[in-house]
Scaffold this motif. Structure first.
Motif, PDB file in Angstrom:
ATOM      1  N   PHE A  41      18.331  -0.008  -2.433  1.00 47.05           N
ATOM      2  CA  PHE A  41      18.140  -0.830  -3.629  1.00 47.05           C
ATOM      3  C   PHE A  41      18.788  -0.129  -4.820  1.00 47.05           C
ATOM      4  N   PHE A  75      10.915   5.096  -5.871  1.00 51.02           N
ATOM      5  CA  PHE A  75      11.493   4.232  -6.887  1.00 51.02           C
ATOM      6  C   PHE A  75      11.709   5.127  -8.089  1.00 51.02           C
ATOM      7  N   ILE A 119       6.998   4.333  -3.202  1.00 56.01           N
ATOM      8  CA  ILE A 119       7.083   2.901  -2.947  1.00 56.01           C
ATOM      9  C   ILE A 119       6.993   2.712  -1.436  1.00 56.01           C
ATOM     10  N   GLN A 139       6.997  -3.122   0.292  1.00 56.12           N
ATOM     11  CA  GLN A 139       7.115  -3.514  -1.116  1.00 56.12           C
ATOM     12  C   GLN A 139       8.556  -3.898  -1.450  1.00 56.12           C
ATOM     13  N   VAL A 140       9.509  -3.253  -0.790  1.00 59.89           N
ATOM     14  CA  VAL A 140      10.931  -3.495  -1.055  1.00 59.89           C
ATOM     15  C   VAL A 140      11.415  -4.745  -0.313  1.00 59.89           C
ATOM     16  N   ARG A 141      10.882  -4.912   0.914  1.00 62.11           N
ATOM     17  CA  ARG A 141      11.348  -5.984   1.788  1.00 62.11           C
ATOM     18  C   ARG A 141      11.153  -7.357   1.148  1.00 62.11           C
ATOM     19  N   ARG A 201      11.942  -8.745  -1.483  1.00 65.88           N
ATOM     20  CA  ARG A 201      11.731  -8.940  -2.917  1.00 65.88           C
ATOM     21  C   ARG A 201      13.080  -8.876  -3.626  1.00 65.88           C
ATOM     22  N   LEU A 244      10.736  -6.766  -7.436  1.00 68.12           N
ATOM     23  CA  LEU A 244      10.397  -5.388  -7.064  1.00 68.12           C
ATOM     24  C   LEU A 244       9.986  -4.589  -8.301  1.00 68.12           C
ATOM     25  N   SER A 276       6.605  -5.516  -9.351  1.00 68.07           N
ATOM     26  CA  SER A 276       5.564  -4.963  -8.470  1.00 68.07           C
ATOM     27  C   SER A 276       5.326  -3.480  -8.758  1.00 68.07           C
TER      28      SER A 276
END
Ligand SMILES: [Zn+2]
Ligand SMILES: [Zn+2]
Length: 304
Positions: free
Chosen positions: A103, A129, A145, A149-151, A153, A158, A161
């Motif tokens: 990301f 993160f 993180i 949580q990353v998937r 979004r 993200l 969140s």
């Protein structure tokens, strides 16, 4: 079981595909059977047998026996997941043992606490993160993180969140609750004469969990950012701090709207000051960073 087991014994119980399947099948069956408003369903032996690919009932009976005590609880009504069972099953089902997708770098709003530039970028680095300043190359924020949580979004979702999670963690830490394991935290305030932060806030609140050994550090003003008095103060000025990320407070410290000072010794006491327009909120803290008094002051000209 009953008596405490060693960590290796506990993990050895899981080195069997059928047992991992049983635990996951129980979670699946529970989510199918659960009625809204009722607690987690307890599953009868036959319910579990229907959900697991196991040769015969005596095999299932053997594996359930091994898992009960550590990963399962058994009552007259049937089986349900223990705390350890819950943690392991949710961890497996959410895929949080996988590598998160990459990301960033993505530009993000906010000011660098070190140089004052609005040139922040966010990215994932080693499952962290983090936010760096592209102008002075310093890291201005970082937070663990999870892959889940990353998937799925978007970048925007993200970041939202992460803000929410940071705010929730800060609130729990301020109340002495370890967000990781639930144990009691002990907190103290440390003076940081060599702090890289602006002089306005040179005290650090460090909260230590003696159970899981996690440590949570924050500048003193940030530690009270989500105190009810702070939330109300900003709410009255049209700002909802509960939706703000930690890094969005940097500008307050950078330009001196937020400041802290030590106001008493033996026992040590501190004051956090938050200024908005002509109003100032003062929060008095003891040596364990507990807020003992708050006060709003209007039209006070202060030298920070
Ligand atoms: Zn910078
Ligand atoms: Zn802990």
């Amino acid at each position: 079981m009953g008596e405490s087991s060693s960590a290796t014994e506990i993990f050895r119980l899981l080195s069997d595909e059928t047992r991992v399947d049983i635990l996951c099948a129980i979670a699946v069956a529970q989510s199918e059977l659960e009625q809204a408003g009722s607690g987690p369903a307890e599953l009868a032996f036959s319910d579990i047998y229907d959900h697991v690919d196991v040769e015969n009932t005596s095999k299932l009976s053997y594996h359930l026996g091994e898992l009960t005590g550590t990963y399962l609880r058994k009552s007259d009504e049937g089986y349900s997941l223990s705390h350890a069972g819950e943690r392991i099953v949710r961890f497996i089902l959410s895929g949080n043992y996988e590598q998160p997708e990459s990301f960033g770098p993505e530009p993000v709003d906010g000011m660098c606490v070190f140089c004052g530039e609005e040139a922040l970028e966010t990215r994932l680095s080693h499952q962290f993160f983090r936010i760096d300043c592209a102008a002075c190359d310093q890291q201005v924020a970082g937070q663990p993180i999870t892959p889940a949580q990353v998937r799925d979004r978007t970048a925007e979702a993200l970041i939202r969140s992460v803000k929410l999670q940071g705010a929730e963690d800060y609130r729990q830490v301020r109340r002495g609750l370890c967000p990781e394991c639930g144990a009691q935290l002990s907190a103290e305030v440390l003076g940081l004469p060599e702090s890289p932060l602006p002089d306005a806030d040179s005290f650090l609140v460090t909260s230590q969990c003696d159970a899981c050994l996690r440590t949570y550090n924050s500048p003193l003003t940030y530690s009270v950012a989500y105190h009810p008095a702070s939330i109300a103060f900003y709410w009255d000025h049209g700002i909802d701090v509960t939706t703000k990320g930690i890094w969005e407070f940097h500008e307050y410290v950078y330009d001196g709207r937020w400041a802290s000072e030590q106001v008493a010794s033996d026992p040590d006491e501190y004051e956090a000051l938050m200024q908005h327009g002509e109003d100032t909120l003062r929060l008095r803290l003891d040596s364990s960073a507990t807020v003992t008094a708050t006060e709003r002051v209007r039209r006070e000209s202060r030298e920070f």
